[in-house]
Design a protein around this motif. Structure first.
Motif, PDB file in Angstrom:
ATOM      1  N   TYR A   1       0.845  -1.196   0.000  1.00 20.64           N
ATOM      2  CA  TYR A   1       0.000   0.000   0.000  1.00 20.64           C
ATOM      3  C   TYR A   1       0.881   1.247   0.000  1.00 20.64           C
ATOM      4  CZ  TYR A   1      -3.257  -3.450   2.024  1.00 20.64           C
ATOM      5  OH  TYR A   1      -4.021  -4.571   2.285  1.00 20.64           O
ATOM      6  N   ARG A   2       0.755   2.075  -1.013  1.00 20.01           N
ATOM      7  CA  ARG A   2       1.506   3.330  -1.072  1.00 20.01           C
ATOM      8  C   ARG A   2       0.526   4.491  -0.924  1.00 20.01           C
ATOM      9  NH1 ARG A   2       6.413   5.547  -2.995  1.00 20.01           N
ATOM     10  NH2 ARG A   2       6.312   7.778  -2.519  1.00 20.01           N
ATOM     11  N   VAL A   3       0.637   5.248   0.181  1.00 21.66           N
ATOM     12  CA  VAL A   3      -0.254   6.375   0.428  1.00 21.66           C
ATOM     13  C   VAL A   3       0.211   7.579  -0.390  1.00 21.66           C
ATOM     14  CG1 VAL A   3      -1.177   7.968   2.148  1.00 21.66           C
ATOM     15  CG2 VAL A   3      -0.828   5.555   2.741  1.00 21.66           C
ATOM     16  N   VAL A   4      -0.708   8.135  -1.158  1.00 23.52           N
ATOM     17  CA  VAL A   4      -0.441   9.340  -1.941  1.00 23.52           C
ATOM     18  C   VAL A   4      -1.449  10.399  -1.492  1.00 23.52           C
ATOM     19  CG1 VAL A   4      -0.415  10.360  -4.251  1.00 23.52           C
ATOM     20  CG2 VAL A   4       0.434   8.027  -3.905  1.00 23.52           C
ATOM     21  N   PHE A   5      -0.962  11.488  -0.941  1.00 24.88           N
ATOM     22  CA  PHE A   5      -1.865  12.495  -0.394  1.00 24.88           C
ATOM     23  C   PHE A   5      -2.445  13.383  -1.487  1.00 24.88           C
ATOM     24  CE2 PHE A   5       0.410  11.378   3.503  1.00 24.88           C
ATOM     25  CZ  PHE A   5      -0.663  11.256   4.379  1.00 24.88           C
TER      26      PHE A   5
END
Length: 279
Positions: free
Chosen positions: A163-167
């Motif tokens: 999971y890569r969080v991208v704001f």
């Protein structure tokens, strides 16, 4: 003398979904037109495109693909060229607009972005689920504290599990690049889902508040408005993005598919200002 167009879009908390509105409009304006900053009393022709902004529009604004989010009455002197989805149109008819005043032309203009922007190639995202929180995570005290209290190790742990969080306040190009290159998208932001659809990327709706929806957003109205426009009925959601796994993501994406009401060519042709396009 060129025609001046003032575009109304949400320009408060930086949010990639709102920031692509001027990008798309600029690409469609012909050489005899220019976009100028929005002012309440300026002489420029006013329009709206991406966003749930209809309630905040002034009289005579030209509406192209915008949606509603609240329940109060909007101006009764708007000019509709297209709306985001059938729920928005139904609401406007209930507010007193006549059938012929709100044409059955549907589509969020963000669906046209692939014709305008070619994402960079990011090989590192091919095996990652790109996770996009809603922009309220940046300006709501409770949610801001949650994300602000996370450490670099928390994000690294998520990445270990894919999971890569991208704001959403990152530059819109960076967010779109991540979406377009991802294995899949898990988004609390509506435009995370729309742009995943636009770039043909699998996507799952992340909805922590369930049937009550985002606070101040009239439940899940804007999501259901978009889903209905593209024929995605009974979309499932997850309360937390970590619930999306290799075993269940395809089931989470399964919907009752109906014929899409969106024709991007018709949506483009409904653009209020001429036919000489840069696209």
């Amino acid at each position: 003398m060129s025609l001046e167009i003032a575009l109304h879009y949400y320009n408060g908390t930086s949010n990639f979904g709102d920031q692509i509105s001027p990008v798309i409009v600029d690409a469609l304006l012909d050489s005899k037109m220019k976009r100028v900053p929005w002012t309440e009393n300026g002489k420029a022709v006013k329009m709206s495109a991406v966003g749930s902004v209809i309630h905040s529009l002034r009289d005579e604004t030209k509406v192209w693909g915008s949606g509603v989010m609240m329940t109060g009455l909007p101006s009764d002197k708007l000019k509709f060229h297209a709306v985001r989805g059938p729920k928005t149109r139904k609401f406007l008819l209930e507010c007193g607009y006549a059938e012929e005043q709100v044409p059955e032309i549907y589509g969020d203009p963000a669906l046209l972005l692939p014709e305008i922007y070619t994402p960079k190639v990011l090989p590192w995202t091919r095996d990652m689920w790109v996770v996009i929180p809603h922009h309220s995570c940046l300006d709501s005290a409770h949610r801001r504290n949650y994300w602000g209290n996370l450490t670099a190790e928390d994000f690294q742990d998520w990445e270990l599990f894919g999971y890569r969080v991208v704001f959403p306040n990152e530059p819109w190009q960076d967010v779109v690049d991540a979406i377009a290159n991802a294995k899949g998208v898990i988004s609390e932001s509506l435009h995370g889902l729309i742009l995943a659809d636009a770039y043909n990327v699998p996507n799952v709706w992340w909805n922590p508040n369930g049937e009550s929806g985002l606070v101040g957003h009239n439940g899940n109205f804007k999501f259901e408005d978009y889903f209905e426009s593209v024929g995605q009925i009974n979309r499932k959601f997850v309360p937390h993005f970590e619930e999306v796994t290799e075993d269940n993501w395809q089931d989470l994406m399964s919907v009752t598919t109906e014929t899409s009401l969106v024709n991007t060519e018709v949506l483009r042709e409904a653009f209020p200002f001429g036919s000489e396009s840069k696209v």
